[in-house]
Design a protein around this motif. Structure first.
Motif, PDB file in Angstrom:
ATOM      1  N   SER A 281     -16.295  59.122 -13.095  1.00  0.00           N
ATOM      2  CA  SER A 281     -15.670  57.948 -12.241  1.00  0.00           C
ATOM      3  C   SER A 281     -14.793  58.146 -12.029  1.00  0.00           C
ATOM      4  CB  SER A 281     -16.372  56.320 -12.563  1.00  0.00           C
ATOM      5  OG  SER A 281     -15.978  56.129 -13.674  1.00  0.00           O
ATOM      6  N   GLU A 282     -13.986  57.590 -10.461  1.00  0.00           N
ATOM      7  CA  GLU A 282     -12.994  57.317 -10.381  1.00  0.00           C
ATOM      8  C   GLU A 282     -12.544  56.175  -9.494  1.00  0.00           C
ATOM      9  OE1 GLU A 282     -11.124  61.360  -8.643  1.00  0.00           O
ATOM     10  OE2 GLU A 282     -11.004  59.646  -6.884  1.00  0.00           O
ATOM     11  N   THR A 283     -11.272  55.124 -10.179  1.00  0.00           N
ATOM     12  CA  THR A 283     -10.911  54.400  -9.662  1.00  0.00           C
ATOM     13  C   THR A 283     -10.357  54.581  -8.381  1.00  0.00           C
ATOM     14  OG1 THR A 283     -10.790  53.693 -11.353  1.00  0.00           O
ATOM     15  CG2 THR A 283      -9.884  52.742  -9.776  1.00  0.00           C
TER      16      THR A 283
ATOM     17  N   GLU B 122     -18.560  57.158  -9.001  1.00  0.00           N
ATOM     18  CA  GLU B 122     -19.691  57.997  -9.348  1.00  0.00           C
ATOM     19  C   GLU B 122     -19.092  59.430  -8.971  1.00  0.00           C
ATOM     20  OE1 GLU B 122     -22.490  56.638 -11.881  1.00  0.00           O
ATOM     21  OE2 GLU B 122     -23.184  59.195 -12.082  1.00  0.00           O
ATOM     22  N   LYS B 123     -18.635  59.900  -9.564  1.00  0.00           N
ATOM     23  CA  LYS B 123     -18.645  60.649  -9.082  1.00  0.00           C
ATOM     24  C   LYS B 123     -19.366  62.243  -9.657  1.00  0.00           C
ATOM     25  CE  LYS B 123     -13.953  62.282  -8.063  1.00  0.00           C
ATOM     26  NZ  LYS B 123     -13.779  62.573  -6.504  1.00  0.00           N
TER      27      LYS B 123
ATOM     28  N   SER C  47     -21.228  59.610 -17.698  1.00  0.00           N
ATOM     29  CA  SER C  47     -20.821  59.749 -15.830  1.00  0.00           C
ATOM     30  C   SER C  47     -19.055  60.258 -15.743  1.00  0.00           C
ATOM     31  CB  SER C  47     -21.743  58.870 -15.823  1.00  0.00           C
ATOM     32  OG  SER C  47     -20.463  57.791 -15.638  1.00  0.00           O
TER      33      SER C  47
ATOM     34  N   THR D  57     -14.624  50.940  -8.383  1.00  0.00           N
ATOM     35  CA  THR D  57     -15.327  52.860  -9.374  1.00  0.00           C
ATOM     36  C   THR D  57     -15.935  53.367  -8.437  1.00  0.00           C
ATOM     37  OG1 THR D  57     -14.387  51.397 -10.923  1.00  0.00           O
ATOM     38  CG2 THR D  57     -15.325  53.235 -11.541  1.00  0.00           C
TER      39      THR D  57
END
Lengths: 600, 416
Positions: free
Chosen positions: B156-158, B167-168, B154, B165
């Motif tokens: 993810s970006e903060t 999930e992208k 997965s 965080t």
């Protein structure tokens, strides 16, 4: 007929040559490999003398005394320093030193079992005689400690009393330096010192250069063989230290040796081939040796930075250059623009923690020293590098701009152009200076590198009036009982400004009264909280004024081992607390008692 | 003249040498147009990145994906993670630490991995195992732990504002990107050096500098040697004696030693590429002078020279019109060799750390010097020094071939 005669002569000559070579080869001392521990990176050139009170011995394995611990293979000290936790462990001394209330006298008991190699007992008189001859002939011990120690006296056979020098106010000049003496000064035998004086007619120069082939020693190893190819030591099986009160056993290798290599590459090849067991050499990309080549080589820690960094090679600004002296913004801007990550990755090949992990201060990256200043108080002052915008802004605000449009900034019409200097052949330093020069270009300050030969460099950077080098490199001291005070003094101490032939510190000739006043108070301060406050203030001054800037962290000694023959070297997390000091320096020598043969 | 030139270009040796030389020259001129920028710019962090194509991991995540179901994908993935030797070593560790591995088939990846994950403990110190061995297992374990067997990873970006965080998206095992869709792809045909510089770009620029150094050195050496040789040979007498006195002194002192001493005393801050070239030229004119002199001596009593003398022509005119043309072919050949040895001399000097100062221009010798200082020859980073050696070899090979070709045309003893 004549033809036949000539052929025969030629053949005979060839035969003689081969025989001569064979005879030469037969003389080479061959030691059983599984009884010999080989070192690398210590001894360059032939050993000159074996004289513990002499000078220029060029005898790395026998007479090296470093801040982080003297090399006690052949000659011994009162205490052994452990740079991992700063502890001083008794060697010839019996128990801890007793320091008087006024910090002036230090009393040390000698172990009654301690013996010389000629089986006579080590007494307090030996220490007294060694100190006295040092003062008489002005050797290294005298120059290092003469300013701080007034006298060393034998109170009785087994009690040494060290009296510190006092200043005009009746205070000891620096009690910290007395501690350094306890771990740093070798002892020589009184009776032998008398013979030494006699045979040299009390002539100081002759005594300093006496070859001392007959010298008695207290350490576990003595001279076995030495020529221009190698130096070998053999274990003294009567070594006093096998007594239960000391080590309880002998060190494992019967011989220790050091082959003399032509250069770093030759040594690296020998190390990779397993001809060197313990290597004190900077090997770029050392991890490739095990990751790519699968060699049985390891370091104290498996991952970067691979060793314990104790010092920080530093770029010093020369305050004899008025431009650098008067413009703090200029000094700070250059320091802010340097790409330290690139230096650490490319020049040190990651064998240093980064300035993001260990922010810059006056302390080395060990936990003990890092705890000695308040990090939050100076957080805003610590820069991590590659801050071109910040550096440019700082310069613009200070009015240091490119006023004539030639692409370089100038001050009062003088183009800013400096050189960045370090000795030729000091690879990682040269690469670091290249990157300082690259940073200058980014902020429109011309910086060119200059790599003079060591012989030239050492005469210039130690000269307090030099104007040849603008930004130049040197390392402050690493670890010692007197640290971090000693290092702080090296960075900011006003007493070092103008000192001729200066190997002690403040090579940039930086003067700051405020900092100097604090430096003078520290040795007499024992209150921890007060000390922390003082150190924090010094770090604040240092990071605001930027008289110099550290480029990387670096181990005091590199310590890599090849486990082809020997194993069980000290390693991080093995619970033994033996420092990675090439198995010889300070408490690092304890490693020799734990070695095992591979497969044993 | 035309006839001579035509003859030269019919010599196969000369042609091959000329071809190689022109190729290098074209490369030096054209490559910077294709790949512009400062050759001394560090682009990589860390020493000696391997030659190859580097694809931005960051950009490829966002690129258009295609799904490819390749039958060998899984086995390739496992093979790159776990070689046969690793499997044997893993079994050895489990065995030596007394773990129960009855019936374990080391080729059964899943069983091996699960046995490893349950039993391996980095703190254990099996008897007879060196630290280097234990380190090997730790590295292996780290690799195995880091590798994932999950069907998808997965992304993810903060969120910088909330610190949360988010999930992208995810990356599956069958997801591929076309390399041309990735914004940042950099091919480094010869990797990077110890400063993280592009070696090919640096090499091309260095070859150019070295050629210039060679040309300057060759010109200086040939001019000095030629004039001293002409004067000594033609005038004879005390002029000859004086010139030969100095020439002999220079012959006795090895040129390279002289070169080292002069470079050393100039000091590094003064040593630009041109200075080094001139110094090389100043120390290598000796044999040109000697051989030109001997050629001139054989010419000076020829009839046409005597006729010229009788006609009252000046010395300079006689030398220029009646002697020089006869030895010109020889001088050109000498010049070519001087260029070649000038390039070699720079490389040797730089290798000793006495070459031009380092920040301004790359030279072949400096590249080798830094590669050596960072043990490229010991740690297998061949791309940092071998191409440099090849370029030096090719330049001097081509020049020597050209010289031999000319020799065959001009030398009456070799003329066929």
């Amino acid at each position: 007929m004549r033809h036949w005669y000539r052929t025969l002569l030629g053949l005979m000559l060839a035969l003689a040559l081969v025989m001569g070579l064979g005879a030469g080869a037969a003389e080479v001392v061959q030691l059983p490999r599984e009884e010999t521990l080989y070192f690398g990176g210590q001894q360059w050139g032939t050993v000159a003398t074996w004289n513990p009170v002499g000078t220029n011995q060029n005898n790395a394995m026998a007479t090296t005394s470093n801040g982080w611990g003297a090399r006690t293979v052949m000659f011994e000290t009162l205490y052994m320093y452990n740079f991992l936790d700063g502890a001083m462990l008794p060697l010839l001394a019996d128990g801890d030193p007793v320091v008087s209330e006024d910090l002036i006298t230090t009393t040390v008991k000698i172990k009654p079992v301690a013996k010389w190699s000629d089986d006579t007992q080590v007494t307090a008189h030996d220490f007294e005689a060694t100190w006295n001859i040092g003062i008489e002939i002005n050797n290294g011990t005298a120059t290092n400690y003469g300013g701080y120690i007034d006298k060393v006296v034998a109170e009785d056979d087994l009690t040494v009393v060290i009296t510190a020098k006092v200043d005009a106010d009746g205070q000891p000049v620096n009690p910290l330096k007395v501690k350094d003496y306890l771990i740093g000064a070798f002892v020589a035998q009184k009776a032998w010192l008398e013979t030494l004086k006699e045979r040299n007619n009390n002539d100081a120069t002759a005594i300093l250069n006496d070859a001392a082939e007959d010298v008695p020693f207290t350490g576990p190893y003595g001279k076995f063989f030495s020529d221009d190819q190698k130096v070998l030591f053999v274990r003294n099986d009567n070594y006093w230290g096998q007594d239960e009160s000391m080590w309880g056993k002998l060190p494992v290798p019967k011989y220790i040796g050091h082959n003399i290599f032509a250069d770093n590459s030759a040594m690296e090849v020998a190390f990779k081939a397993g001809e060197i067991d313990v290597n004190q050499q900077f090997l770029p990309n050392i991890q490739k040796l095990w990751e790519d080549e699968g060699l049985p080589i390891s370091t104290y820690m498996q991952d970067a930075p691979y060793g314990i960094c104790l010092t920080m090679p530093t770029a010093w600004y020369n305050m004899n250059n008025p431009l650098l002296k008067e413009h703090t913004a200029l000094r700070k801007a250059i320091a802010m623009a340097v790409d330290y990550d690139a230096i650490i990755e490319n020049a040190m090949t990651n064998q240093s923690p980064s300035f993001k992990d260990v922010p810059r201060s006056l302390m080395n990256p060990t936990v003990g020293e890092q705890a000695m200043y308040d990090k939050d108080a100076v957080k805003d002052l610590q820069w991590a590098g590659v801050d071109y915008d910040g550096a440019n802004k700082l310069l613009d605000e200070a009015g240091i701009v490119d006023s004539d449009g030639d692409g370089w900034r100038d001050i009062d019409g003088v183009k800013l152009s400096f050189n960045a200097v370090c000795p030729n052949g000091w690879t990682d330093w040269m690469a670091a200076m290249e990157m300082v020069a690259a940073a200058g270009e980014k902020i429109k300050i011309e910086i060119t590198t200059l790599f003079p030969e060591w012989s030239t460099y050492q005469t210039i950077f130690t000269n307090p009036n030099q104007k040849d080098y603008d930004i130049f490199m040197w390392s402050p001291e690493s670890a010692a009982p007197s640290m971090p005070w000693g290092r702080v003094r090296q960075y900011l101490g006003a007493d070092l400004v103008g000192a001729e032939n200066n190997w002690t510190g403040n090579w940039g000739q930086y003067l700051n009264e405020e900092a100097d006043a604090i430096i003078k108070q520290i040795p007499m301060t024992t209150d921890e909280a007060k000390l922390k406050e003082m150190y924090t203030e010094l770090v604040r001054i240092y990071l605001t004024e930027v008289p110099s800037f550290a480029l990387m962290y670096r181990p005091a000694t590199f310590h890599a081992v090849n486990e082809s023959v020997w194993t069980n070297f000290p390693e991080d997390g093995d619970g033994l607390n033996i420092p990675p000091a090439v198995c010889t320096d300070g408490y690092g020598i304890a490693a020799l008692y734990n070695l095992k043969l591979v497969g044993e | 003249m035309k006839h001579k030139i035509r003859k030269i270009f019919r010599s196969p040796l000369f042609l091959v040498g000329f071809g190689i030389f022109m190729l290098m020259l074209l490369m030096v001129l054209i490559y910077p147009l294709i790949n512009p920028g400062n050759p001394l710019q560090s682009i990589g962090l860390g020493n000696f990145a391997r030659p190859g194509t580097y694809v931005s991991l960051y950009d490829s995540v966002g690129s258009q994906r295609s799904v490819l179901r390749l039958p060998e994908a899984d086995s390739k993935r496992v093979a790159s993670l776990l070689g046969q030797e690793d499997r044997v070593k893993m079994a050895y560790w489990l065995d030596v630490t007394g773990k129960d591995i009855e019936g374990l088939n080391i080729n059964d990846t899943e069983a091996l991995l699960s046995a490893w994950k349950t039993h391996y403990d980095g703190k254990e110190r099996p008897a007879g195992m060196t630290k280097a061995d234990r380190n090997f297992y730790e590295r292996l374990n780290k690799r195995l732990v880091a590798a994932s067997n999950a069907p998808a990873l997965s992304l993810s970006e903060t969120d910088p504002a909330s610190g949360e965080t988010v999930e992208k998206g995810s990356i599956g095992k069958d997801d591929y990107v076309n390399i041309s869709a990735v914004a940042n792809v950099k091919t480094l045909p010869l990797g990077t050096d110890n400063f993280g510089r592009d070696v090919l770009k640096e090499l091309v620029s260095a070859a150019g500098t070295s050629l210039v150094i060679g040309l300057i050195a060759g010109t200086v050496a040939t001019l000095i040697g030629l004039w001293l040789g002409l004067l000594a040979g033609y005038l004879g007498g005390w002029v000859d004696d004086v010139i030969m006195f100095f020439t002999n002194i220079f012959t006795v002192i090895p040129g390279f030693v002289l070169l080292i001493l002069i470079s050393y005393s100039i000091g590094q801050d003064q040593r630009g590429a041109t200075t080094v070239a001139v110094v090389i030229g100043l120390t290598s004119w000796v044999w040109t002078a000697r051989s030109v002199r001997s050629q001139v001596i054989s010419l000076r009593n020829r009839d046409h020279v005597n006729l010229s003398k009788l006609s009252g022509h000046s010395v300079l005119r006689i030398i220029w019109r009646d002697i020089l043309p006869y030895i010109l072919s020889y001088v050109i050949m000498a010049f070519i060799l001087q260029v070649s040895s000038g390039i070699l001399a720079e490389a040797q000097l730089s290798l000793l750390g006495l070459g031009p100062k380092t920040t301004e221009v790359p030279t072949l010798g400096l590249m080798m010097n830094w590669a050596m200082l960072y043990s490229a020859h010991l740690n297998g980073s061949w791309w940092a020094y071998f191409p440099v050696i090849m370029v030096i070899a090719l330049i001097s090979f081509s020049l020597n071939l050209m010289n031999t070709g000319l020799d065959q045309v001009f030398n009456p003893q070799l003329r066929s």
